[in-house]
Write an enzyme that holds these catalytic residues in place. Structure first.
Site, PDB file in Angstrom:
ATOM      1  N   GLU A  84       0.880  -1.178   0.000  1.00 57.38           N
ATOM      2  CA  GLU A  84       0.000   0.000   0.000  1.00 57.38           C
ATOM      3  C   GLU A  84       0.910   1.217   0.000  1.00 57.38           C
ATOM      4  OE1 GLU A  84      -2.801  -0.556   3.212  1.00 57.38           O
ATOM      5  OE2 GLU A  84      -3.295  -2.574   2.491  1.00 57.38           O
ATOM      6  N   HIS A 188      -2.898   4.134   4.610  1.00 59.70           N
ATOM      7  CA  HIS A 188      -3.082   2.839   3.956  1.00 59.70           C
ATOM      8  C   HIS A 188      -3.647   3.028   2.553  1.00 59.70           C
ATOM      9  CE1 HIS A 188      -2.600  -0.076   7.444  1.00 59.70           C
ATOM     10  NE2 HIS A 188      -2.569   1.107   8.049  1.00 59.70           N
ATOM     11  N   GLU A 279      -7.364   5.561   4.521  1.00 60.46           N
ATOM     12  CA  GLU A 279      -7.302   4.763   3.293  1.00 60.46           C
ATOM     13  C   GLU A 279      -7.372   5.743   2.133  1.00 60.46           C
ATOM     14  OE1 GLU A 279      -7.037   1.458   3.112  1.00 60.46           O
ATOM     15  OE2 GLU A 279      -7.447   0.802   5.169  1.00 60.46           O
TER      16      GLU A 279
END
Length: 445
Positions: A84, A188, A279
Site C-alpha cells: 500500500e 493505507h 485509506e
C-alpha cells in the site's frame, strides 16, 4: 485558507519527482532534506526491519531534535502494509512541501513553530521492496519478511493475541513510549475513507448501531471528518469495493470490519495518542502517473489534520514549589481511560477535546485531587490548545510510577466504575455553564 491553497501550489524540493522511491532513493531524499534544512529537521531511525533496513523518521519543528514543554508531538506513519504505497510517496511530498514553505507561508511557519511533526514514510520497507509487480491487489509485499501483518501484530485491548511481536512493531511501540505523541494517523490503501477507533470491541464498547465506541467518539468523528472534508473527493462517498459505502467518507473501524491487534487502537489505549487510519486510494499500488493527482487530492487534508493536534487543553501539573510532577492522572470527567492518561516526566498533559465545558481532574497518590471546570475553545486556528497548569497541594509522598500492562483491558468489571459520574460534578457543570455564559475568560472557577 486562500493563502494556504496558493502556497500548496509552490514547487517542491528539487529532485523529488512523482514516482516510486525505493529504499536507497528514500534515504537519499531524507538526508538531502535534513542537510538543506538542518535548523528545522532531525533525521533519525527508530529501529530496523527484519532484513535490516532502517525505519527512518524525519522530525520537523522549531526544536526538531527534542521535545519542548508546551509543543505537542504529532506523527504520520505510512506503508505498514508494504504493498500500500501511495501514502509512502505522499509523505515524501509532504516533507518537501513543509520545508520549502517554511518562512514563506505564515500558516505553515506557525504550524512548524508550534508543533513537532514526525513523519515515517515506511514502516515496512521490506514489504515495499518485495512488492515488485504494481497493481491494485499485488500478490506480494503486504507482510513483513517474517510473513506477519504488522497491523494485526500489536497488543490488543480486547483479546489476548499471542502473536510474536515483530521488530517493526516493537520499534513503533518503543517509539510511542519515548515521545509524548498527542495525535497521529497511519496511511493505507485499498479504499477511500477515514477510519477511527475502535477497530476491535466487545459488549462493553459495541453499540446498538454496530460501532465500537470510545469515550472520545466525538473527537474521533471530528478528526475523521476533518480529513475527509478537506480531501478533494473522500467526502463524496466514492465506493471502491462493492458493499463499502461510507457516509461523508468516514467510518468506525469495527463497523467496517473487525481488526485484532491494530495500531490505531494500541496508540489510543496504551500510547495516550489519538490515531485514525487513512485509506487513500482504491488501488493499493497504482501507476506512478497517478501520484501527482493523489498529492493534489490529499495535500490540503494532510495539513489540516496536523492542525488538530492543537485541540483541547494542555498544561503541566506542579507542586507548590513549582516543580513538575510526573505520572499524575489528568482526565476529563466522563472520559476515564482504562489505561489512565498521565503526565510525562516534565509534568505535562495534553487532552484532545472539542470546544465545550469540561471538568478536569488531576490526581496522584500523596496529593489532594484538584478539579477544574474549563470552557475549552477551538485552538486550531491559533495553533495552541487552551493552557492550564494544575498546582497540587499537601505533598505527602511522590506518586508511584505505574505502567499499564499489555493485556486486554476492556472488560465489564474494568469499566463498571468508569461509567459512573459523580452527581456533584453534574451540578457543578450545570452551574458553571450558566456562569460561563456571562464570562469572557476561557477558564471558569
Amino acid at each position: 485558507m486562500d493563502l494556504l491553497r496558493l502556497v500548496l501550489s509552490l514547487p517542491l524540493v528539487a529532485g523529488l519527482d512523482f514516482s516510486y522511491h525505493h529504499t536507497a532513493e528514500l534515504e537519499a531524499f531524507l538526508r538531502e532534506v535534513h542537510r538543506n534544512h538542518s535548523s528545522i529537521t532531525h533525521l533519525y531511525s527508530i529501529g530496523k526491519s527484519v532484513e535490516g533496513r532502517h525505519l527512518w523518521v524525519l522530525a520537523l519543528g522549531r526544536f526538531p531534535t527534542q521535545h519542548k514543554i508546551g509543543i505537542p508531538e504529532f506523527k504520520y506513519v505510512a506503508n505498514m502494509h508494504g504493498d500500500e504505497v501511495v501514502g509512502r510517496e505522499l509523505l515524501l511530498h509532504l516533507i518537501a512541501f513543509l520545508v520549502t514553505s517554511y518562512q514563506h507561508d505564515p500558516v505553515i511557519t506557525k504550524l512548524i513553530n508550534s508543533t513537532r511533526i514526525h513523519i515515517m514514510p515506511s514502516m515496512n520497507p521490506d514489504g515495499f521492496e518485495a512488492a515488485k509487480h504494481p497493481g491494485c491487489y499485488p500478490l506480494e509485499g503486504r507482510y513483513n519478511s517474517n510473513g506477519a501483518d504488522l497491523n494485526r501484530n500489536f497488543p490488543d485491548g480486547f483479546i489476548s493475541n499471542s502473536h510474536k511481536i515483530e521488530p517493526e512493531t516493537q520499534a513503533v511501540m518503543d517509539w510511542i513510549k519515548t515521545e509524548t505523541f498527542v495525535l497521529s494517523a497511519n496511511l493505507h490503501g485499498g479504499s477511500l475513507v477515514a477510519s477511527y477507533p475502535f477497530d476491535n470491541g466487545n459488549s462493553v464498547t459495541i453499540t446498538s448501531d454496530g460501532i465500537s465506541k470510545t469515550l472520545d467518539n466525538d473527537v474521533f468523528v471530528h478528526l475523521a471528518q476533518t480529513y475527509s472534508s478537506s480531501h478533494a473527493t473522500m467526502h463524496n462517498e466514492k465506493v471502491c469495493v462493492v458493499g463499502d459505502y461510507f457516509t461523508d467518507g468516514i467510518t468506525n473501524g469495527f463497523a467496517w470490519y473487525q481488526v485484532e491487534g491494530g495500531m490505531q487502537d494500541y496508540n489510543y489505549i496504551w500510547g495516550q495518542c489519538f490515531e485514525i487510519t487513512l485509506e487513500l486510494s482504491c488501488c493499493k499500488y497504482p501507476p506512478k502517473e497517478e501520484l501527482s493527482s493523489f498529492w493534489n487530492e490529499n495535500k490540503m487534508a494532510l495539513v489540516e489534520y496536523i492542525k488538530q493536534v492543537h485541540l483541547g487543553v494542555k498544561g503541566r501539573v506542579l507542586d507548590q514549589d513549582g516543580e513538575p510532577i510526573a505520572d499524575v492522572i489528568v482526565e476529563a470527567r466522563g472520559r476515564r481511560h482504562i489505561c489512565p492518561y498521565k503526565t510525562n516526566r516534565d509534568g505535562e498533559y495534553y487532552l484532545l477535546l472539542l470546544p465545550g465545558i469540561y471538568v478536569l481532574n488531576a490526581t496522584a497518590p500523596g496529593y489532594k485531587s484538584v478539579l477544574q471546570i474549563m470552557n475549552v475553545p477551538d485552538g486550531t486556528e491559533d495553533f495552541s490548545a487552551l493552557t492550564y497548569d494544575f498546582i497540587l497541594p499537601d505533598v505527602s509522598a511522590a506518586p508511584k510510577l505505574a505502567s499499564c500492562p499489555t493485556t486486554p483491558r476492556y472488560t465489564e468489571s474494568a469499566l463498571s466504575t468508569s461509567k459512573k459520574l459523580n452527581p456533584t460534578i453534574n451540578i457543578l457543570i450545570l452551574i458553571n455553564t450558566f456562569v460561563c455564559s456571562f464570562q469572557i475568560t476561557y477558564v471558569c472557577f
